[in-house]
Design a protein around this motif. Structure first.
Motif, PDB file in Angstrom:
ATOM      1  N   GLN A  57       1.962   2.122   5.794  1.00 34.70           N
ATOM      2  CA  GLN A  57       2.231   3.464   6.675  1.00 34.70           C
ATOM      3  C   GLN A  57       0.492   3.623   6.350  1.00 34.70           C
ATOM      4  O   GLN A  57       0.177   4.234   7.182  1.00 34.70           O
ATOM      5  N   LEU A  58       0.296   3.144   5.335  1.00 32.40           N
ATOM      6  CA  LEU A  58      -1.383   3.878   5.190  1.00 32.40           C
ATOM      7  C   LEU A  58      -2.462   2.428   6.137  1.00 32.40           C
ATOM      8  O   LEU A  58      -3.283   3.066   6.392  1.00 32.40           O
ATOM      9  N   MET A  59      -1.545   0.974   6.270  1.00 36.83           N
ATOM     10  CA  MET A  59      -2.470   0.396   7.238  1.00 36.83           C
ATOM     11  C   MET A  59      -2.049   0.983   8.353  1.00 36.83           C
ATOM     12  O   MET A  59      -2.624   0.121   9.399  1.00 36.83           O
ATOM     13  N   ASN A  60      -0.936   1.314   8.933  1.00 35.06           N
ATOM     14  CA  ASN A  60      -0.579   1.219  10.218  1.00 35.06           C
ATOM     15  C   ASN A  60      -1.840   2.242  10.813  1.00 35.06           C
ATOM     16  O   ASN A  60      -1.859   2.478  11.912  1.00 35.06           O
ATOM     17  N   ILE A  61      -1.971   3.647   9.829  1.00 30.59           N
ATOM     18  CA  ILE A  61      -2.086   4.648  10.562  1.00 30.59           C
ATOM     19  C   ILE A  61      -3.423   3.772  10.524  1.00 30.59           C
ATOM     20  O   ILE A  61      -4.491   5.133  11.549  1.00 30.59           O
ATOM     21  N   LEU A  62      -4.488   3.487   9.871  1.00 29.02           N
ATOM     22  CA  LEU A  62      -5.832   2.743   9.608  1.00 29.02           C
ATOM     23  C   LEU A  62      -6.265   1.493  10.514  1.00 29.02           C
ATOM     24  O   LEU A  62      -7.153   1.514  10.625  1.00 29.02           O
ATOM     25  N   ASN A  63      -4.914   0.962  10.745  1.00 25.95           N
ATOM     26  CA  ASN A  63      -4.979   0.140  11.598  1.00 25.95           C
ATOM     27  C   ASN A  63      -5.578  -0.787  11.369  1.00 25.95           C
ATOM     28  O   ASN A  63      -6.396  -1.816  11.966  1.00 25.95           O
ATOM     29  N   ILE A  64      -5.219  -1.683  10.057  1.00 23.67           N
ATOM     30  CA  ILE A  64      -5.520  -2.281   8.983  1.00 23.67           C
ATOM     31  C   ILE A  64      -4.551  -3.294   8.904  1.00 23.67           C
ATOM     32  O   ILE A  64      -3.645  -2.954   8.725  1.00 23.67           O
ATOM     33  N   SER A  65      -5.329  -5.079   9.242  1.00 21.33           N
ATOM     34  CA  SER A  65      -3.954  -5.735   9.527  1.00 21.33           C
ATOM     35  C   SER A  65      -3.996  -6.596   7.338  1.00 21.33           C
ATOM     36  O   SER A  65      -2.351  -6.340   7.006  1.00 21.33           O
ATOM     37  N   GLU A  66      -4.555  -6.222   7.105  1.00 22.36           N
ATOM     38  CA  GLU A  66      -5.295  -6.323   5.543  1.00 22.36           C
ATOM     39  C   GLU A  66      -5.425  -6.196   4.678  1.00 22.36           C
ATOM     40  O   GLU A  66      -6.541  -6.155   5.091  1.00 22.36           O
ATOM     41  N   VAL A  67      -5.720  -6.085   3.890  1.00 25.52           N
ATOM     42  CA  VAL A  67      -7.243  -6.049   2.490  1.00 25.52           C
ATOM     43  C   VAL A  67      -7.626  -7.049   2.235  1.00 25.52           C
ATOM     44  O   VAL A  67      -6.414  -7.723   1.487  1.00 25.52           O
ATOM     45  N   PRO A  68      -8.592  -7.435   1.797  1.00 25.52           N
ATOM     46  CA  PRO A  68      -8.756  -8.904   1.349  1.00 25.52           C
ATOM     47  C   PRO A  68      -8.603  -8.754  -0.535  1.00 25.52           C
ATOM     48  O   PRO A  68      -8.725  -7.908  -0.523  1.00 25.52           O
ATOM     49  N   LYS A  69      -7.625  -9.388  -0.854  1.00 24.32           N
ATOM     50  CA  LYS A  69      -7.372  -9.694  -1.810  1.00 24.32           C
ATOM     51  C   LYS A  69      -8.502  -9.631  -2.716  1.00 24.32           C
ATOM     52  O   LYS A  69      -8.611  -8.236  -4.443  1.00 24.32           O
ATOM     53  N   GLY A  70      -9.572 -10.449  -3.295  1.00 28.41           N
ATOM     54  CA  GLY A  70     -10.802 -10.158  -3.353  1.00 28.41           C
ATOM     55  C   GLY A  70     -11.451  -8.251  -3.343  1.00 28.41           C
ATOM     56  O   GLY A  70     -11.151  -8.335  -4.805  1.00 28.41           O
ATOM     57  N   LEU A  71     -11.228  -8.117  -3.054  1.00 30.84           N
ATOM     58  CA  LEU A  71     -12.061  -6.224  -2.762  1.00 30.84           C
ATOM     59  C   LEU A  71     -10.848  -5.982  -3.772  1.00 30.84           C
ATOM     60  O   LEU A  71     -11.289  -4.939  -4.439  1.00 30.84           O
ATOM     61  N   GLU A  72      -9.009  -5.562  -3.382  1.00 31.42           N
ATOM     62  CA  GLU A  72      -8.861  -5.298  -4.213  1.00 31.42           C
ATOM     63  C   GLU A  72      -8.539  -5.721  -5.363  1.00 31.42           C
ATOM     64  O   GLU A  72      -8.675  -4.619  -6.665  1.00 31.42           O
ATOM     65  N   MET A  73      -8.416  -6.458  -6.058  1.00 31.69           N
ATOM     66  CA  MET A  73      -8.441  -7.618  -7.584  1.00 31.69           C
ATOM     67  C   MET A  73     -10.045  -6.333  -8.198  1.00 31.69           C
ATOM     68  O   MET A  73     -10.003  -6.524  -9.003  1.00 31.69           O
ATOM     69  N   GLY A  74     -11.530  -7.127  -6.997  1.00 34.32           N
ATOM     70  CA  GLY A  74     -12.448  -6.425  -7.828  1.00 34.32           C
ATOM     71  C   GLY A  74     -12.594  -5.159  -7.760  1.00 34.32           C
ATOM     72  O   GLY A  74     -12.852  -4.399  -8.991  1.00 34.32           O
ATOM     73  N   ILE A  75     -12.054  -4.281  -6.731  1.00 30.57           N
ATOM     74  CA  ILE A  75     -11.630  -3.140  -7.552  1.00 30.57           C
ATOM     75  C   ILE A  75     -10.461  -2.355  -8.558  1.00 30.57           C
ATOM     76  O   ILE A  75     -10.774  -0.916  -9.397  1.00 30.57           O
ATOM     77  N   ARG A  76      -9.646  -2.981  -8.696  1.00 33.05           N
ATOM     78  CA  ARG A  76      -9.029  -2.850 -10.586  1.00 33.05           C
ATOM     79  C   ARG A  76      -9.255  -3.281 -11.513  1.00 33.05           C
ATOM     80  O   ARG A  76      -9.478  -2.277 -12.294  1.00 33.05           O
ATOM     81  N   THR A  77     -10.425  -4.526 -11.471  1.00 33.13           N
ATOM     82  CA  THR A  77     -11.612  -4.527 -12.581  1.00 33.13           C
ATOM     83  C   THR A  77     -11.938  -3.749 -12.933  1.00 33.13           C
ATOM     84  O   THR A  77     -12.494  -3.382 -14.045  1.00 33.13           O
ATOM     85  N   MET A  78     -12.900  -3.501 -11.604  1.00 27.55           N
ATOM     86  CA  MET A  78     -14.197  -2.370 -12.450  1.00 27.55           C
ATOM     87  C   MET A  78     -13.571  -0.936 -12.965  1.00 27.55           C
ATOM     88  O   MET A  78     -13.285  -0.638 -13.754  1.00 27.55           O
ATOM     89  N   SER A  79     -12.239  -0.840 -11.915  1.00 28.89           N
ATOM     90  CA  SER A  79     -11.320   0.311 -12.567  1.00 28.89           C
ATOM     91  C   SER A  79     -11.279   0.713 -13.666  1.00 28.89           C
ATOM     92  O   SER A  79     -11.132   1.360 -15.221  1.00 28.89           O
ATOM     93  N   ARG A  80     -10.858  -0.640 -14.671  1.00 25.90           N
ATOM     94  CA  ARG A  80     -10.491  -1.465 -15.851  1.00 25.90           C
ATOM     95  C   ARG A  80     -11.265  -0.922 -16.650  1.00 25.90           C
ATOM     96  O   ARG A  80     -11.679  -0.890 -18.483  1.00 25.90           O
ATOM     97  N   GLU A  81     -12.433  -1.807 -16.181  1.00 20.97           N
ATOM     98  CA  GLU A  81     -13.709  -1.737 -16.990  1.00 20.97           C
ATOM     99  C   GLU A  81     -13.911  -0.134 -17.222  1.00 20.97           C
ATOM    100  O   GLU A  81     -15.147   0.297 -18.410  1.00 20.97           O
ATOM    101  N   ARG A  82     -13.933   0.330 -16.466  1.00 20.78           N
ATOM    102  CA  ARG A  82     -14.710   1.710 -16.227  1.00 20.78           C
ATOM    103  C   ARG A  82     -13.576   3.214 -16.949  1.00 20.78           C
ATOM    104  O   ARG A  82     -14.115   3.695 -18.073  1.00 20.78           O
ATOM    105  N   LYS A  83     -12.767   2.246 -17.587  1.00 22.34           N
ATOM    106  CA  LYS A  83     -11.169   3.297 -18.323  1.00 22.34           C
ATOM    107  C   LYS A  83     -12.046   2.719 -19.866  1.00 22.34           C
ATOM    108  O   LYS A  83     -11.457   3.973 -20.341  1.00 22.34           O
ATOM    109  N   GLN A  84     -12.272   2.498 -19.669  1.00 19.16           N
ATOM    110  CA  GLN A  84     -13.144   1.559 -21.352  1.00 19.16           C
ATOM    111  C   GLN A  84     -13.530   2.390 -22.442  1.00 19.16           C
ATOM    112  O   GLN A  84     -15.115   2.576 -21.554  1.00 19.16           O
TER     113      GLN A  84
END
Length: 84
Positions: A57-84
């Protein structure tokens, strides 16, 4: 989502978004792509059973075909690092 889940979703999105803004690794991405990645990650954490539907739904609203996997993985890693 219930009201409590909405607030938790918004709180987590804001926390990750503010963390990402200050990280030089992510400055080359369009804001809409960043939003899609952040919201996708948070929806997977809060409502894993509906995460794919929310993401589509979000991708359709923002008219985005895909999110780069590296971006998503990088944000997830950064998020985990900052929680610790």
């Amino acid at each position: 989502m219930t009201r409590t889940l909405h607030y938790e979703f918004l709180r987590r999105c804001e926390w990750i978004r503010l963390s990402v803004i200050n990280d030089l690794r992510f400055q080359g991405f369009l804001p809409s792509v960043m939003v899609a990645a952040v919201m996708s990650i948070v929806s997977q954490e809060i409502e894993p059973n509906n995460a794919l539907d929310y993401r589509n739904q979000l991708m359709n609203i923002l008219n985005i075909s895909e999110v780069p996997k590296g971006l998503e993985m990088g944000i997830r890693t950064m998020s985990r690092e900052r929680k610790q």
